[in-house]
Write a protein that holds these residues in place. Structure first.
Motif, PDB file in Angstrom:
ATOM      1  N   VAL A  22     -25.611  25.599-117.530  1.00  0.00           N
ATOM      2  CA  VAL A  22     -24.609  24.548-117.399  1.00  0.00           C
ATOM      3  C   VAL A  22     -25.252  23.216-117.081  1.00  0.00           C
ATOM      4  O   VAL A  22     -24.913  22.174-117.635  1.00  0.00           O
ATOM      5  CB  VAL A  22     -23.577  24.923-116.309  1.00  0.00           C
ATOM      6  CG1 VAL A  22     -22.587  23.801-116.107  1.00  0.00           C
ATOM      7  CG2 VAL A  22     -22.876  26.213-116.698  1.00  0.00           C
ATOM      8  N   THR A 141     -16.298  19.446-113.193  1.00  0.00           N
ATOM      9  CA  THR A 141     -17.394  19.415-114.167  1.00  0.00           C
ATOM     10  C   THR A 141     -17.268  18.207-115.085  1.00  0.00           C
ATOM     11  O   THR A 141     -18.256  17.506-115.368  1.00  0.00           O
ATOM     12  CB  THR A 141     -17.405  20.712-114.998  1.00  0.00           C
ATOM     13  OG1 THR A 141     -17.608  21.819-114.111  1.00  0.00           O
ATOM     14  CG2 THR A 141     -18.507  20.695-116.035  1.00  0.00           C
ATOM     15  N   LYS A 165     -19.293  27.582-111.726  1.00  0.00           N
ATOM     16  CA  LYS A 165     -19.187  26.318-112.451  1.00  0.00           C
ATOM     17  C   LYS A 165     -19.255  25.127-111.495  1.00  0.00           C
ATOM     18  O   LYS A 165     -19.934  24.125-111.770  1.00  0.00           O
ATOM     19  CB  LYS A 165     -17.886  26.292-113.252  1.00  0.00           C
ATOM     20  CG  LYS A 165     -17.713  25.059-114.115  1.00  0.00           C
ATOM     21  CD  LYS A 165     -16.455  25.132-114.970  1.00  0.00           C
ATOM     22  CE  LYS A 165     -16.611  26.124-116.103  1.00  0.00           C
ATOM     23  NZ  LYS A 165     -15.480  26.050-117.064  1.00  0.00           N
TER      24      LYS A 165
END
Length: 443
Positions: A22, A141, A165
């Motif tokens: 990520v 995010t 996340k």
């Protein structure tokens, strides 16, 4: 929101692999920019609000009540009526405080829909993330990817994938020196700061046990309306569905659980608990329990006992207490040694409102171009602690930290659309499936 200080009207292994993936993706996004500094008074700090419920409205008012040159320039919510109501409440507060120039959200900067948050980010310098918690991982995010300074409400996720996340994006925020404040406001409350500082300094010795509580009657219910799709109903009644709320052990009790982690300077290695539905059993209460009792075990063997309940007619109790080798911390602001002598007695009565202080400190840092606040990692780990507690009460099993963190059980719908179906659906009589300890799988 805490039941105290209501001074406003509103209210780790596989992770490394996931994080790297990520993180790499975020670093490659071209629109990432360095954090902007606002030196002097010429440039107003432009604020965007994503999530226009009570807490979002309150957070916006508090941001606009700082001493910095700030302006609300964009708002977004899934529902038009909530956005309209929020705007009216903010307008009323700004008029009363002679700060109407700080409210500058024309109709074409008021965005409605499930993807409305994407339209706010290009317009602001600071974003307030205050939607139901299930949306927080994606919104955080996106805000980090867009290079925004961030205030986000707690909790920051409702499941293991969401936590991973948030942790990945938190690392990017640190690299980019983006200030992130999380609404665990006790960290910004003088009484708690002094109390925990003295505990850490050894005033009552080593902490050997503790108890944390969030017991009260419960919160609002929004009844199902005609012609609502299942998605809309669950989002309107979001507190009672785990993909959105995480259960009240996550949504509210996180405050007290976070204080335990703060006092212990770490996070539990496992949790075991029990819970169920005894009083709030109607279909309108969705899938959540009305009581949870959890033992959190830390690496040094300390057990912190946690309890929360939503039961009308029972005593309210929202607090924390700890026992040390040389004394006790029976409630926030009070420390007593083994002889019974007070070491600290601070009732916090005249302290500033921590809900306001967290915004004052954030916006002061932003105005000075300083990087001072990185709350996201702790916010995620305290959220995971609460999720681990829910996993233990729902399953009746001992839940280990690593297994909770690396869980692949995603509560979020496969598709986010008004006509799409959430993963948890009612039976023919309108009742939702409830977790059964000893049978339900949560990892």
């Amino acid at each position: 929101m805490s039941t105290k200080n209501k001074k406003t009207n509103f209210d780790r292994r596989s992770f490394v692999k996931t994080s790297a993936a990520v993180t790499g993706g975020l670093l490659l996004i071209p629109e990432l920019i360095a954090a902007k500094g606002f030196n002097g008074t010429a440039d107003a700090i432009k604020i965007g609000l994503i999530g226009c419920g009570g807490r979002g409205t309150g957070a916006a008012v508090q941001a606009l009540s700082t001493t910095q040159n700030v302006k609300l320039v964009a708002m977004a919510d899934a529902f038009a009526d909530r956005l309209d109501n929020s705007y009216k409440q903010i307008e009323k507060e700004m008029q009363a405080n002679l700060k109407m120039s700080r409210l500058d959200v024309p109709k074409d900067h008021q965005f409605v829909g499930l993807d409305a948050y994407k339209k706010v980010l290009p317009l602001c310098d600071v974003v307030i993330l205050a939607t139901p918690p299930g949306f927080r991982p994606d919104h955080f995010t996106a805000a980090v990817a867009a290079g925004k300074q961030i205030f986000m409400e707690k909790p920051v996720a409702t499941d293991g994938p969401g936590i991973r996340k948030v942790l990945a994006a938190a690392e990017i925020a640190k690299q980019k020196k983006l200030n992130v404040v999380v609404g665990l406001q006790r960290h910004y409350e003088i009484m708690y700061q002094n109390w925990v500082e003295k505990i850490h300094a050894g005033a009552i010795g080593d902490i050997v046990s503790g108890n944390v509580y969030w017991n009260n009657a419960g919160v609002w219910v929004n009844k199902r309306q005609e012609k609502q799709t299942e998605m809309e109903y669950q989002m309107r009644n979001w507190y009672y569905f785990n993909w959105l709320c995480g259960d009240h052990i996550v949504e509210q009790h996180i405050h007290n659980i976070d204080v335990a982690n703060w006092v212990k300077k770490g996070y539990p290695i496992k949790a075991s608990g029990m819970g169920g539905r005894q009083v709030r059993t109607g279909k309108e209460y969705g899938e959540i329990f009305d009581h949870h009792a959890v033992e959190f075990e830390y690496a040094d063997g300390t057990i912190i006992s946690s309890q929360c309940r939503h039961m009308p007619g029972t005593p309210d109790k929202v607090t924390e207490a700890f026992v040390g080798t040389n004394g006790r911390a029976p409630k926030p602001g009070l420390l007593i040694d083994k002889t019974g002598k007070n070491i600290l007695r601070h009732n916090g009565k005249d302290d500033p409102n921590p809900y306001q202080v967290e915004h004052d400190m954030l916006f002061e840092a932003i105005a000075k171009g300083e990087y001072k606040y990185a709350d996201a990692e702790n916010g995620a780990k305290s959220t995971l602690t609460a999720i681990m507690g829910r996993m233990s009460t729902y399953s009746g099993q001992v839940i280990e930290w690593e297994k909770a963190l690396n869980s692949n059980v995603s509560l979020f719908p496969e598709k986010l659309d008004w006509n799409a179906m959430p993963k948890v659906l009612p039976d023919k009589d309108g009742f939702y499936p409830i977790a059964v300890p000893g049978k339900s799988e949560v990892i």
